[in-house]
Design a protein around this motif. Sequence first.
Motif, PDB file in Angstrom:
ATOM      1  N   ARG A  36       0.855  -1.194   0.000  1.00 17.58           N
ATOM      2  CA  ARG A  36       0.000   0.000   0.000  1.00 17.58           C
ATOM      3  C   ARG A  36       0.887   1.239   0.000  1.00 17.58           C
ATOM      4  N   GLY A  37       0.460   2.248  -0.747  1.00 14.69           N
ATOM      5  CA  GLY A  37       1.212   3.499  -0.802  1.00 14.69           C
ATOM      6  C   GLY A  37       0.296   4.695  -0.929  1.00 14.69           C
ATOM      7  N   VAL A  38       0.897   5.863  -0.776  1.00 16.49           N
ATOM      8  CA  VAL A  38       0.156   7.114  -0.909  1.00 16.49           C
ATOM      9  C   VAL A  38       0.826   7.947  -2.002  1.00 16.49           C
ATOM     10  N   ILE A  39       0.018   8.533  -2.868  1.00 16.86           N
ATOM     11  CA  ILE A  39       0.544   9.395  -3.927  1.00 16.86           C
ATOM     12  C   ILE A  39       0.982  10.712  -3.299  1.00 16.86           C
ATOM     13  N   VAL A  40       2.241  11.092  -3.511  1.00 11.07           N
ATOM     14  CA  VAL A  40       2.742  12.344  -2.946  1.00 11.07           C
ATOM     15  C   VAL A  40       2.938  13.420  -4.009  1.00 11.07           C
ATOM     16  N   ARG A  41       3.006  13.043  -5.259  1.00  8.01           N
ATOM     17  CA  ARG A  41       3.137  14.026  -6.339  1.00  8.01           C
ATOM     18  C   ARG A  41       2.755  13.366  -7.655  1.00  8.01           C
TER      19      ARG A  41
END
Length: 86
Positions: free
Chosen positions: A40-45
């Motif tokens: 799982r990850g989060v979009i940072v840009r």
Amino acid sequence: MQAVETLEEGDIVYALIDFYNDGSIKHLDEGALLASRGARGVIVRIGHVEHLPDKTVFLVRFEDKDNNLGDPVGCWADELGVTLAS
């Protein structure tokens, strides 16, 4: 289901492939595993590569086994999912 191309910074995604360091993260060995398939990850840009202006690149910080966010990883839309891959 939401298409990856419509996502925004802060949205959660999942790795559809294993991601390895191509040498761009200097403090890690080249070839080091950055994120496993299903992580799982989060979009940072969100942006574009200069020589591919029509192709969107997503910078994603994926969680490690201890749920700590790692270094940002450049990903193409077809390498990310919005639901956990089985």
